[in-house]
Design a protein around this motif. Structure first.
Motif, PDB file in Angstrom:
ATOM      1  N   ALA A  46      64.454  71.327  69.241  1.00 39.81           N
ATOM      2  CA  ALA A  46      64.867  69.960  68.901  1.00 39.81           C
ATOM      3  C   ALA A  46      65.984  69.968  67.868  1.00 39.81           C
ATOM      4  CB  ALA A  46      63.666  69.181  68.384  1.00 39.81           C
ATOM      5  N   LEU A  47      65.902  70.879  66.905  1.00 44.72           N
ATOM      6  CA  LEU A  47      66.972  70.977  65.913  1.00 44.72           C
ATOM      7  C   LEU A  47      68.291  71.402  66.559  1.00 44.72           C
ATOM      8  CD1 LEU A  47      65.132  72.583  62.870  1.00 44.72           C
ATOM      9  CD2 LEU A  47      66.152  70.319  62.991  1.00 44.72           C
ATOM     10  N   LEU A  48      68.224  72.362  67.479  1.00 43.80           N
ATOM     11  CA  LEU A  48      69.447  72.782  68.175  1.00 43.80           C
ATOM     12  C   LEU A  48      70.031  71.639  69.001  1.00 43.80           C
ATOM     13  CD1 LEU A  48      68.479  76.381  69.327  1.00 43.80           C
ATOM     14  CD2 LEU A  48      70.085  75.733  67.526  1.00 43.80           C
ATOM     15  N   SER A  49      69.157  70.886  69.639  1.00 42.00           N
ATOM     16  CA  SER A  49      69.618  69.735  70.417  1.00 42.00           C
ATOM     17  C   SER A  49      70.228  68.672  69.509  1.00 42.00           C
ATOM     18  CB  SER A  49      68.446  69.137  71.191  1.00 42.00           C
ATOM     19  OG  SER A  49      68.828  67.964  71.840  1.00 42.00           O
ATOM     20  N   LEU A  50      69.605  68.477  68.372  1.00 47.15           N
ATOM     21  CA  LEU A  50      70.100  67.484  67.431  1.00 47.15           C
ATOM     22  C   LEU A  50      71.453  67.892  66.853  1.00 47.15           C
ATOM     23  CD1 LEU A  50      69.301  64.812  66.150  1.00 47.15           C
ATOM     24  CD2 LEU A  50      68.170  66.086  64.345  1.00 47.15           C
ATOM     25  N   VAL A  51      71.616  69.174  66.541  1.00 44.16           N
ATOM     26  CA  VAL A  51      72.902  69.663  66.022  1.00 44.16           C
ATOM     27  C   VAL A  51      73.989  69.501  67.077  1.00 44.16           C
ATOM     28  CG1 VAL A  51      74.134  71.746  65.323  1.00 44.16           C
ATOM     29  CG2 VAL A  51      71.932  71.217  64.305  1.00 44.16           C
ATOM     30  N   GLY A  52      73.665  69.789  68.319  1.00 43.87           N
ATOM     31  CA  GLY A  52      74.635  69.630  69.401  1.00 43.87           C
ATOM     32  C   GLY A  52      75.008  68.181  69.629  1.00 43.87           C
ATOM     33  N   SER A  53      74.098  67.271  69.331  1.00 46.16           N
ATOM     34  CA  SER A  53      74.396  65.858  69.555  1.00 46.16           C
ATOM     35  C   SER A  53      75.367  65.309  68.518  1.00 46.16           C
ATOM     36  CB  SER A  53      73.099  65.035  69.555  1.00 46.16           C
ATOM     37  OG  SER A  53      72.520  65.039  68.273  1.00 46.16           O
ATOM     38  N   PHE A  54      75.439  65.937  67.338  1.00 48.86           N
ATOM     39  CA  PHE A  54      76.380  65.453  66.330  1.00 48.86           C
ATOM     40  C   PHE A  54      77.818  65.843  66.666  1.00 48.86           C
ATOM     41  CE2 PHE A  54      72.617  65.209  63.479  1.00 48.86           C
ATOM     42  CZ  PHE A  54      72.711  63.855  63.217  1.00 48.86           C
ATOM     43  N   SER A  55      77.990  66.837  67.528  1.00 45.70           N
ATOM     44  CA  SER A  55      79.346  67.222  67.901  1.00 45.70           C
ATOM     45  C   SER A  55      79.949  66.261  68.933  1.00 45.70           C
ATOM     46  CB  SER A  55      79.365  68.657  68.436  1.00 45.70           C
ATOM     47  OG  SER A  55      78.617  68.728  69.629  1.00 45.70           O
ATOM     48  N   VAL A  56      79.084  65.497  69.613  1.00 41.43           N
ATOM     49  CA  VAL A  56      79.548  64.507  70.591  1.00 41.43           C
ATOM     50  C   VAL A  56      79.489  63.140  69.925  1.00 41.43           C
ATOM     51  CG1 VAL A  56      79.124  63.481  72.845  1.00 41.43           C
ATOM     52  CG2 VAL A  56      78.611  65.893  72.465  1.00 41.43           C
ATOM     53  N   GLU A  57      80.606  62.498  69.792  1.00 36.20           N
ATOM     54  CA  GLU A  57      80.648  61.212  69.091  1.00 36.20           C
ATOM     55  C   GLU A  57      80.143  60.078  69.974  1.00 36.20           C
ATOM     56  OE1 GLU A  57      83.479  60.135  66.516  1.00 36.20           O
ATOM     57  OE2 GLU A  57      83.999  62.127  65.835  1.00 36.20           O
ATOM     58  N   GLY A  58      79.461  59.134  69.353  1.00 32.54           N
ATOM     59  CA  GLY A  58      79.028  57.944  70.057  1.00 32.54           C
ATOM     60  C   GLY A  58      77.791  58.116  70.914  1.00 32.54           C
ATOM     61  N   ASN A  59      77.052  59.187  70.749  1.00 30.10           N
ATOM     62  CA  ASN A  59      75.857  59.399  71.551  1.00 30.10           C
ATOM     63  C   ASN A  59      74.624  59.159  70.688  1.00 30.10           C
ATOM     64  OD1 ASN A  59      74.161  60.000  73.610  1.00 30.10           O
ATOM     65  ND2 ASN A  59      75.155  61.941  74.117  1.00 30.10           N
ATOM     66  N   VAL A  60      74.316  57.905  70.458  1.00 30.62           N
ATOM     67  CA  VAL A  60      73.218  57.512  69.571  1.00 30.62           C
ATOM     68  C   VAL A  60      71.867  57.870  70.170  1.00 30.62           C
ATOM     69  CG1 VAL A  60      72.169  55.532  68.408  1.00 30.62           C
ATOM     70  CG2 VAL A  60      74.640  55.662  68.640  1.00 30.62           C
ATOM     71  N   THR A  61      71.733  57.804  71.491  1.00 28.28           N
ATOM     72  CA  THR A  61      70.455  58.097  72.140  1.00 28.28           C
ATOM     73  C   THR A  61      70.018  59.532  71.869  1.00 28.28           C
ATOM     74  OG1 THR A  61      71.056  56.549  73.886  1.00 28.28           O
ATOM     75  CG2 THR A  61      69.237  58.032  74.333  1.00 28.28           C
ATOM     76  N   ARG A  62      70.941  60.471  71.959  1.00 27.40           N
ATOM     77  CA  ARG A  62      70.600  61.871  71.672  1.00 27.40           C
ATOM     78  C   ARG A  62      70.141  62.051  70.241  1.00 27.40           C
ATOM     79  NH1 ARG A  62      75.133  65.971  73.928  1.00 27.40           N
ATOM     80  NH2 ARG A  62      74.112  66.484  75.882  1.00 27.40           N
ATOM     81  N   ILE A  63      70.798  61.391  69.321  1.00 31.16           N
ATOM     82  CA  ILE A  63      70.445  61.524  67.909  1.00 31.16           C
ATOM     83  C   ILE A  63      69.050  60.949  67.660  1.00 31.16           C
ATOM     84  CG2 ILE A  63      71.047  60.794  65.572  1.00 31.16           C
ATOM     85  CD1 ILE A  63      73.998  60.896  66.489  1.00 31.16           C
ATOM     86  N   ILE A  64      68.767  59.809  68.241  1.00 26.99           N
ATOM     87  CA  ILE A  64      67.453  59.186  68.046  1.00 26.99           C
ATOM     88  C   ILE A  64      66.363  60.048  68.673  1.00 26.99           C
ATOM     89  CG2 ILE A  64      66.025  57.209  68.701  1.00 26.99           C
ATOM     90  CD1 ILE A  64      68.550  55.478  68.382  1.00 26.99           C
ATOM     91  N   LEU A  65      66.561  60.497  69.909  1.00 31.17           N
ATOM     92  CA  LEU A  65      65.549  61.320  70.571  1.00 31.17           C
ATOM     93  C   LEU A  65      65.379  62.677  69.880  1.00 31.17           C
ATOM     94  CD1 LEU A  65      66.223  60.588  74.343  1.00 31.17           C
ATOM     95  CD2 LEU A  65      64.370  59.740  72.898  1.00 31.17           C
ATOM     96  N   GLY A  66      66.459  63.259  69.417  1.00 36.08           N
ATOM     97  CA  GLY A  66      66.367  64.525  68.694  1.00 36.08           C
ATOM     98  C   GLY A  66      65.612  64.376  67.387  1.00 36.08           C
ATOM     99  N   THR A  67      65.885  63.292  66.677  1.00 35.50           N
ATOM    100  CA  THR A  67      65.178  63.034  65.422  1.00 35.50           C
ATOM    101  C   THR A  67      63.695  62.797  65.667  1.00 35.50           C
ATOM    102  OG1 THR A  67      67.198  62.073  64.510  1.00 35.50           O
ATOM    103  CG2 THR A  67      65.146  61.579  63.371  1.00 35.50           C
ATOM    104  N   LEU A  68      63.377  62.027  66.696  1.00 33.39           N
ATOM    105  CA  LEU A  68      61.966  61.803  67.038  1.00 33.39           C
ATOM    106  C   LEU A  68      61.280  63.104  67.439  1.00 33.39           C
ATOM    107  CD1 LEU A  68      62.115  58.434  69.019  1.00 33.39           C
ATOM    108  CD2 LEU A  68      61.086  58.851  66.781  1.00 33.39           C
ATOM    109  N   ALA A  69      61.967  63.951  68.196  1.00 32.36           N
ATOM    110  CA  ALA A  69      61.376  65.228  68.608  1.00 32.36           C
ATOM    111  C   ALA A  69      61.079  66.113  67.400  1.00 32.36           C
ATOM    112  CB  ALA A  69      62.307  65.950  69.581  1.00 32.36           C
ATOM    113  N   VAL A  70      62.011  66.179  66.474  1.00 34.48           N
ATOM    114  CA  VAL A  70      61.789  66.978  65.261  1.00 34.48           C
ATOM    115  C   VAL A  70      60.636  66.396  64.450  1.00 34.48           C
ATOM    116  CG1 VAL A  70      62.804  67.657  63.054  1.00 34.48           C
ATOM    117  CG2 VAL A  70      64.154  67.838  65.127  1.00 34.48           C
ATOM    118  N   THR A  71      60.598  65.091  64.307  1.00 33.61           N
ATOM    119  CA  THR A  71      59.546  64.442  63.518  1.00 33.61           C
ATOM    120  C   THR A  71      58.167  64.673  64.126  1.00 33.61           C
ATOM    121  OG1 THR A  71      61.115  62.732  62.846  1.00 33.61           O
ATOM    122  CG2 THR A  71      58.773  62.241  62.562  1.00 33.61           C
TER     123      THR A  71
END
Length: 97
Positions: A46-71
């Motif tokens: 989940a952390l790797l997915s979350l880090v990869g989502s920050f490199s793509v701009e404007g993809n809020v869904t990935r950031i939210i799902l990655g954060t939820l997965a880590v939590t």
């Protein structure tokens, strides 16, 4: 969504339920430890997915799902270790005074 993914989810749910219900109570602590290790791997993924989502701009869904997965994986790991520790303390011999 692909029907194969739904089939895998249903099969994994059924198989997981059947396996856990057949485990004797003496093996629940080692099984919980193994589950904690798998959840630790989930946190890394989940952390790797979350880090990869920050490199793509404007993809809020990935950031939210990655954060939820880590939590949720972190809650699962911490809770699992607390339960395992409590179960292991039940088997410690108490000192007589």
């Amino acid at each position: 969504m692909d029907i194969r993914l739904v089939f895998i989810l249903v099969l994994a749910t059924f198989l997981g339920f059947e396996l856990i219900s057949k485990v004797p109570s003496q093996l629940h602590t080692p099984l919980m430890s193994g589950s904690n290790a798998i959840s630790g791997i989930t946190i890394v993924g989940a952390l790797l997915s979350l880090v990869g989502s920050f490199s793509v701009e404007g993809n809020v869904t990935r950031i939210i799902l990655g954060t939820l997965a880590v939590t949720f994986a972190t809650i699962n790991v911490v809770g699992g270790y607390l339960v395992t520790d409590r179960m292991l303390r039940m088997f410690v011999k108490k000192e007589k005074k």
